[in-house]
Write a protein that holds these residues in place. Structure first.
Motif, PDB file in Angstrom:
ATOM      1  N   ASN A 147     -32.589  14.703  37.584  1.00 41.44           N
ATOM      2  CA  ASN A 147     -33.626  15.734  37.543  1.00 41.44           C
ATOM      3  C   ASN A 147     -33.738  16.353  36.160  1.00 41.44           C
ATOM      4  OD1 ASN A 147     -35.127  16.389  40.105  1.00 41.44           O
ATOM      5  ND2 ASN A 147     -33.053  16.286  40.931  1.00 41.44           N
ATOM      6  N   TYR A 148     -32.597  16.523  35.488  1.00 41.53           N
ATOM      7  CA  TYR A 148     -32.634  17.062  34.131  1.00 41.53           C
ATOM      8  C   TYR A 148     -33.302  16.080  33.170  1.00 41.53           C
ATOM      9  CZ  TYR A 148     -31.110  18.394  29.471  1.00 41.53           C
ATOM     10  OH  TYR A 148     -31.094  18.711  28.137  1.00 41.53           O
ATOM     11  N   TRP A 153     -35.645  19.675  36.007  1.00 45.49           N
ATOM     12  CA  TRP A 153     -34.746  20.826  36.142  1.00 45.49           C
ATOM     13  C   TRP A 153     -34.275  21.283  34.771  1.00 45.49           C
ATOM     14  CZ3 TRP A 153     -30.691  19.824  40.625  1.00 45.49           C
ATOM     15  CH2 TRP A 153     -31.379  19.723  41.848  1.00 45.49           C
ATOM     16  N   THR A 154     -34.037  22.570  34.653  1.00 45.40           N
ATOM     17  CA  THR A 154     -33.393  23.124  33.467  1.00 45.40           C
ATOM     18  C   THR A 154     -31.875  23.054  33.654  1.00 45.40           C
ATOM     19  OG1 THR A 154     -33.284  25.366  34.374  1.00 45.40           O
ATOM     20  CG2 THR A 154     -35.309  24.739  33.193  1.00 45.40           C
ATOM     21  N   GLN A 156     -29.881  25.502  33.697  1.00 46.83           N
ATOM     22  CA  GLN A 156     -29.500  26.573  34.613  1.00 46.83           C
ATOM     23  C   GLN A 156     -29.738  26.167  36.067  1.00 46.83           C
ATOM     24  OE1 GLN A 156     -27.967  29.576  33.722  1.00 46.83           O
ATOM     25  NE2 GLN A 156     -27.610  29.488  35.942  1.00 46.83           N
ATOM     26  N   GLU A 157     -30.813  25.447  36.338  1.00 41.93           N
ATOM     27  CA  GLU A 157     -31.062  24.970  37.698  1.00 41.93           C
ATOM     28  C   GLU A 157     -29.995  23.963  38.129  1.00 41.93           C
ATOM     29  OE1 GLU A 157     -35.804  25.113  38.546  1.00 41.93           O
ATOM     30  OE2 GLU A 157     -35.184  23.860  36.845  1.00 41.93           O
ATOM     31  N   CYS A 158     -29.516  23.164  37.192  1.00 41.34           N
ATOM     32  CA  CYS A 158     -28.427  22.224  37.501  1.00 41.34           C
ATOM     33  C   CYS A 158     -27.154  22.977  37.866  1.00 41.34           C
ATOM     34  CB  CYS A 158     -28.167  21.303  36.310  1.00 41.34           C
ATOM     35  SG  CYS A 158     -29.544  20.221  35.869  1.00 41.34           S
ATOM     36  N   ASP A 160     -26.928  26.059  39.045  1.00 42.64           N
ATOM     37  CA  ASP A 160     -27.131  26.728  40.337  1.00 42.64           C
ATOM     38  C   ASP A 160     -26.998  25.735  41.488  1.00 42.64           C
ATOM     39  OD1 ASP A 160     -27.565  29.095  38.996  1.00 42.64           O
ATOM     40  OD2 ASP A 160     -29.759  28.924  39.063  1.00 42.64           O
ATOM     41  N   PHE A 161     -27.474  24.521  41.292  1.00 44.42           N
ATOM     42  CA  PHE A 161     -27.371  23.486  42.325  1.00 44.42           C
ATOM     43  C   PHE A 161     -25.910  23.175  42.630  1.00 44.42           C
ATOM     44  CE2 PHE A 161     -26.986  18.911  43.307  1.00 44.42           C
ATOM     45  CZ  PHE A 161     -27.714  18.862  44.479  1.00 44.42           C
TER      46      PHE A 161
END
Length: 264
Positions: A147-148, A153-154, A156-158, A160-161
């Motif tokens: 996703n990155y 995804w950013t 930070q989203e990685c 958080d996941f």
């Protein structure tokens, strides 16, 4: 049970005495743990754990993220029959082969996570949770890294996941994301762990479980003696498959995995 004793008891692979006796351990610095928050392997086992220069919160975080049951689930990947044995064999068999691919190196080490789970190596509920956590982590690596790299995804989203879906300590999730995207690894590296591991697992299903052409020890020793190469080429050698210069990959390895005989 101790891992090396377990491998020898079940006669799963040849472990040369020197490989058995000469691996070492070293402590990871606090700075390095910011990028590699978990144990690493190679010729030595590198330990990620609290040091005297960490704050109290950092020490607790490190101990939670590397608790004995989580760490026990990484030893066979990093040590024997994983990376340490890989390195030993690569220096002694078919040394002209130098195929720097995560699908072979990381795939082989992850493969042992799958086989040892099937063979009931984790004896306690806590140890089973540790191995399941790491299997979930391997799957999560594929999701967040792709996703990155696809721009979805950013970082930070990685992070958080990994915290919300896998259960990582946040600081460890941050270190894992730093490691994945600091430029040291190609985009498909994190995918190569589980994909390569399941390729080796499919080979085992074909040669050992279904066709009974080899014992497990013969199968594992053969792979180590062939050294690093694309896993489909290992299969081609083992099946005496004729190859030409225009060969194209065609092995649908996932079709050979019988999930009914495994509970992972």
């Amino acid at each position: 049970m101790n891992l090396l004793i377990f491998l020898k008891k079940h006669d799963l692979i040849t472990i040369p005495p020197i490989a058995d006796e000469t691996w070492g351990m070293e402590m990871m610095s606090p700075e390095r743990q910011l990028v590699s928050p978990f144990f690493l392997g190679g010729t030595n086992m590198t330990i990620s754990y609290p040091t005297n220069t960490m704050t109290e919160d950092e020490r607790l975080m490190s101990m939670r993220g590397n608790n004995p049951h989580f760490s026990r689930a990484t030893v066979h990947h990093e040590l024997i029959a994983g990376h340490t044995l890989e390195y030993y064999m690569q220096q002694r068999y078919r040394t002209y082969r130098d195929y720097p691919s995560g699908f072979w190196s990381e795939g082989w080490s992850l493969y042992w996570e799958l086989v040892l789970w099937d063979k009931k190596f984790p004896a306690s509920p806590e140890d089973r949770i540790g191995m399941l956590f790491w299997h979930m982590h391997r799957c999560a690596r594929i999701i967040f890294s792709l996703n990155y790299h696809l721009g979805k995804w950013t970082p930070q989203e990685c992070i958080d996941f990994l915290v919300d879906r896998v259960g990582h300590e946040r600081a460890n999730a941050e270190g894992e994301v730093r490691r994945s995207f600091n430029g040291s690894y190609v985009p498909l590296y994190q995918l190569s762990y589980l994909t390569g591991g399941r390729q080796f697992y499919a080979l085992r299903q074909e040669f050992v479980v279904k066709q009974h052409k080899m014992t497990e020890k013969q199968f594992h020793d053969t792979i180590m003696h062939l050294n690093a190469m694309p896993i489909e080429m290992i299969r081609a050698i083992m099946t005496n498959q004729p190859l030409d210069k225009d060969f194209k990959t065609n092995w649908r390895f996932y079709d050979d995995i019988d999930l009914s005989k495994s509970d992972w």
